[in-house]
Design a protein around this motif. Structure first.
Motif, PDB file in Angstrom:
ATOM      1  N   LEU A 119       0.803  -1.222   0.000  1.00 18.63           N
ATOM      2  CA  LEU A 119       0.000   0.000   0.000  1.00 18.63           C
ATOM      3  C   LEU A 119       0.833   1.267   0.000  1.00 18.63           C
ATOM      4  N   GLY A 120       2.133   1.150  -0.090  1.00 14.92           N
ATOM      5  CA  GLY A 120       2.998   2.318  -0.060  1.00 14.92           C
ATOM      6  C   GLY A 120       3.428   2.681   1.339  1.00 14.92           C
ATOM      7  N   THR A 121       2.487   2.712   2.266  1.00 15.74           N
ATOM      8  CA  THR A 121       2.816   3.009   3.664  1.00 15.74           C
ATOM      9  C   THR A 121       2.729   1.759   4.541  1.00 15.74           C
ATOM     10  N   GLY A 122       2.530   0.620   3.939  1.00 19.91           N
ATOM     11  CA  GLY A 122       2.416  -0.620   4.699  1.00 19.91           C
ATOM     12  C   GLY A 122       2.012  -1.766   3.796  1.00 19.91           C
ATOM     13  N   THR A 123       1.635  -2.871   4.406  1.00 23.08           N
ATOM     14  CA  THR A 123       1.257  -4.081   3.684  1.00 23.08           C
ATOM     15  C   THR A 123      -0.069  -4.593   4.231  1.00 23.08           C
ATOM     16  N   ARG A 124      -0.932  -5.014   3.328  1.00 20.71           N
ATOM     17  CA  ARG A 124      -2.211  -5.594   3.728  1.00 20.71           C
ATOM     18  C   ARG A 124      -2.218  -7.072   3.359  1.00 20.71           C
ATOM     19  N   HIS A 125      -2.519  -7.921   4.341  1.00 24.19           N
ATOM     20  CA  HIS A 125      -2.573  -9.368   4.146  1.00 24.19           C
ATOM     21  C   HIS A 125      -4.025  -9.826   4.239  1.00 24.19           C
ATOM     22  N   ALA A 126      -4.528 -10.432   3.190  1.00 22.37           N
ATOM     23  CA  ALA A 126      -5.848 -11.052   3.224  1.00 22.37           C
ATOM     24  C   ALA A 126      -5.649 -12.542   3.461  1.00 22.37           C
ATOM     25  N   VAL A 127      -6.303 -13.085   4.487  1.00 26.95           N
ATOM     26  CA  VAL A 127      -6.079 -14.479   4.857  1.00 26.95           C
ATOM     27  C   VAL A 127      -7.326 -15.303   4.563  1.00 26.95           C
ATOM     28  N   TYR A 128      -7.081 -16.515   4.028  1.00 23.84           N
ATOM     29  CA  TYR A 128      -8.153 -17.415   3.607  1.00 23.84           C
ATOM     30  C   TYR A 128      -7.829 -18.829   4.101  1.00 23.84           C
ATOM     31  N   GLU A 129      -8.875 -19.596   4.409  1.00 16.68           N
ATOM     32  CA  GLU A 129      -8.662 -20.987   4.816  1.00 16.68           C
ATOM     33  C   GLU A 129      -8.164 -21.825   3.647  1.00 16.68           C
ATOM     34  N   THR A 130      -8.729 -21.597   2.452  1.00 15.18           N
ATOM     35  CA  THR A 130      -8.349 -22.302   1.230  1.00 15.18           C
ATOM     36  C   THR A 130      -8.324 -21.305   0.085  1.00 15.18           C
ATOM     37  N   PRO A 131      -7.708 -21.639  -1.048  1.00 13.69           N
ATOM     38  CA  PRO A 131      -7.683 -20.698  -2.178  1.00 13.69           C
ATOM     39  C   PRO A 131      -9.067 -20.288  -2.659  1.00 13.69           C
ATOM     40  N   GLU A 132     -10.055 -21.188  -2.558  1.00 12.22           N
ATOM     41  CA  GLU A 132     -11.393 -20.890  -3.037  1.00 12.22           C
ATOM     42  C   GLU A 132     -12.335 -20.418  -1.943  1.00 12.22           C
ATOM     43  N   GLY A 133     -11.873 -20.430  -0.706  1.00  6.16           N
ATOM     44  CA  GLY A 133     -12.746 -20.112   0.416  1.00  6.16           C
ATOM     45  C   GLY A 133     -12.936 -18.621   0.608  1.00  6.16           C
ATOM     46  N   PRO A 134     -13.885 -18.240   1.478  1.00  2.82           N
ATOM     47  CA  PRO A 134     -14.116 -16.819   1.753  1.00  2.82           C
ATOM     48  C   PRO A 134     -12.979 -16.221   2.565  1.00  2.82           C
ATOM     49  N   ARG A 135     -12.829 -14.923   2.437  1.00  3.43           N
ATOM     50  CA  ARG A 135     -11.812 -14.228   3.227  1.00  3.43           C
ATOM     51  C   ARG A 135     -12.211 -14.268   4.709  1.00  3.43           C
ATOM     52  N   LEU A 136     -11.202 -14.426   5.583  1.00  4.00           N
ATOM     53  CA  LEU A 136     -11.439 -14.502   7.022  1.00  4.00           C
ATOM     54  C   LEU A 136     -11.108 -13.199   7.735  1.00  4.00           C
ATOM     55  N   ALA A 137     -10.075 -12.508   7.265  1.00  7.54           N
ATOM     56  CA  ALA A 137      -9.662 -11.262   7.912  1.00  7.54           C
ATOM     57  C   ALA A 137      -8.690 -10.521   7.008  1.00  7.54           C
ATOM     58  N   LEU A 138      -8.596  -9.213   7.238  1.00 13.90           N
ATOM     59  CA  LEU A 138      -7.573  -8.371   6.616  1.00 13.90           C
ATOM     60  C   LEU A 138      -6.608  -7.919   7.698  1.00 13.90           C
ATOM     61  N   VAL A 139      -5.346  -8.251   7.532  1.00 14.55           N
ATOM     62  CA  VAL A 139      -4.305  -7.881   8.491  1.00 14.55           C
ATOM     63  C   VAL A 139      -3.463  -6.792   7.842  1.00 14.55           C
ATOM     64  N   HIS A 140      -3.521  -5.590   8.412  1.00 11.24           N
ATOM     65  CA  HIS A 140      -2.878  -4.429   7.804  1.00 11.24           C
ATOM     66  C   HIS A 140      -1.693  -3.992   8.663  1.00 11.24           C
ATOM     67  N   CYS A 141      -0.489  -4.090   8.101  1.00  9.70           N
ATOM     68  CA  CYS A 141       0.729  -3.634   8.767  1.00  9.70           C
ATOM     69  C   CYS A 141       0.970  -2.175   8.409  1.00  9.70           C
ATOM     70  N   HIS A 142       0.975  -1.304   9.397  1.00  7.60           N
ATOM     71  CA  HIS A 142       1.221   0.118   9.190  1.00  7.60           C
ATOM     72  C   HIS A 142       2.718   0.354   9.335  1.00  7.60           C
ATOM     73  N   GLY A 143       3.373   0.547   8.224  1.00 14.83           N
ATOM     74  CA  GLY A 143       4.824   0.661   8.246  1.00 14.83           C
ATOM     75  C   GLY A 143       5.447  -0.684   7.929  1.00 14.83           C
ATOM     76  N   PRO A 144       6.660  -0.955   8.449  1.00 17.16           N
ATOM     77  CA  PRO A 144       7.331  -2.226   8.149  1.00 17.16           C
ATOM     78  C   PRO A 144       6.473  -3.426   8.553  1.00 17.16           C
ATOM     79  N   CYS A 145       6.502  -4.459   7.720  1.00 17.41           N
ATOM     80  CA  CYS A 145       5.700  -5.652   7.999  1.00 17.41           C
ATOM     81  C   CYS A 145       6.289  -6.401   9.186  1.00 17.41           C
ATOM     82  N   ASN A 146       5.408  -6.897  10.034  1.00 22.51           N
ATOM     83  CA  ASN A 146       5.836  -7.519  11.277  1.00 22.51           C
ATOM     84  C   ASN A 146       5.348  -8.960  11.384  1.00 22.51           C
ATOM     85  N   HIS A 147       5.020  -9.585  10.232  1.00 19.69           N
ATOM     86  CA  HIS A 147       4.367 -10.894  10.270  1.00 19.69           C
ATOM     87  C   HIS A 147       5.042 -11.875   9.321  1.00 19.69           C
ATOM     88  N   ASP A 148       5.271 -13.074   9.829  1.00 20.70           N
ATOM     89  CA  ASP A 148       5.769 -14.166   9.016  1.00 20.70           C
ATOM     90  C   ASP A 148       4.600 -14.799   8.271  1.00 20.70           C
TER      91      ASP A 148
END
Length: 210
Positions: free
Chosen positions: A104-133
């Motif tokens: 996003l320019g100022t951070g990273t947004r991670h959309a997490v899904y149980e499976t490739p075809e499944g519904p989205r479960l949550a949006l994890v937005h890192c403000h600044g440097p990403c802090n997630h493996d």
């Protein structure tokens, strides 16, 4: 091969839908009548609590925890109730979970899904440097997918034993601050107590990897 099979025997049976345990160490009581060498001395068992409920414990032994495949002991600490630590596991469903990232320019947004075809479960937005493996985010997705109906979510301000990590919750989003890194989570799943536990398990994995 034989060692791996033996290691799985008599291991801890991890209950379905549980993302994290708070484990408390219970030293064995002195043996009545023991004079010189007490067989109970220095030995202990464990009480496992499904966070955040510390009213009902599941008894366990250190041997059961050591033999359980994919179970991880977190940082230990002492409080008024003795020694404690967090207990997480490698969720097998994480192997099929999917994380889709957007810069996003100022951070990273991670959309997490149980499976490739499944519904989205949550949006994890890192403000600044990403802090997630990415592997931790797949485990978060797997834990969220296993959330069961139950009481409304209880989001903690802080967690015992995890210094430098704080939580807030407002306007439908959770905020997780780790030292100077800020992460917000927008939920697509119902906000149940098991939802909050999945986020706690994610924070425990993050802290263990630091």
């Amino acid at each position: 091969m034989q060692a791996r099979v033996l290691a799985r025997e008599n291991g801890l049976e991890w209950p379905p839908g549980v993302a994290v345990f708070l484990a408390r160490v219970r030293p064995l009581l002195p043996t009545p009548g023991a004079l010189w060498v007490d067989p109970a001395a220095g030995r202990s068992t464990l009480d496992l609590y499904v966070w955040p409920d510390e009213r009902t414990a599941t008894p366990a032994t250190w041997q059961e925890v050591r033999r359980a495949p994919g179970v991880h002991v977190g940082w230990a600490w002492h409080d008024d109730d003795g020694q404690a630590f967090w207990l997480t596991r490698d969720n097998p469903a994480a192997a099929t979970a999917v994380v889709r990232e957007t810069w996003l320019g100022t951070g990273t947004r991670h959309a997490v899904y149980e499976t490739p075809e499944g519904p989205r479960l949550a949006l994890v937005h890192c403000h600044g440097p990403c802090n997630h493996d990415a592997d931790h985010l797949r485990h978060l997705a797997a834990d969220l997918a296993a959330c069961s109906p139950g009481p409304a979510a209880v989001f903690p301000d802080r967690l015992p034993g995890l210094h430098g990590i704080a939580f807030t919750y407002e306007e439908g989003r959770s905020a997780l601050r780790r030292n100077d890194h800020l992460t917000t989570v927008s939920w697509d799943v119902p906000l149940r107590r098991s939802t909050a536990a999945a986020l706690v398990a994610h924070a425990v994995r993050m802290a263990a990897a630091a």
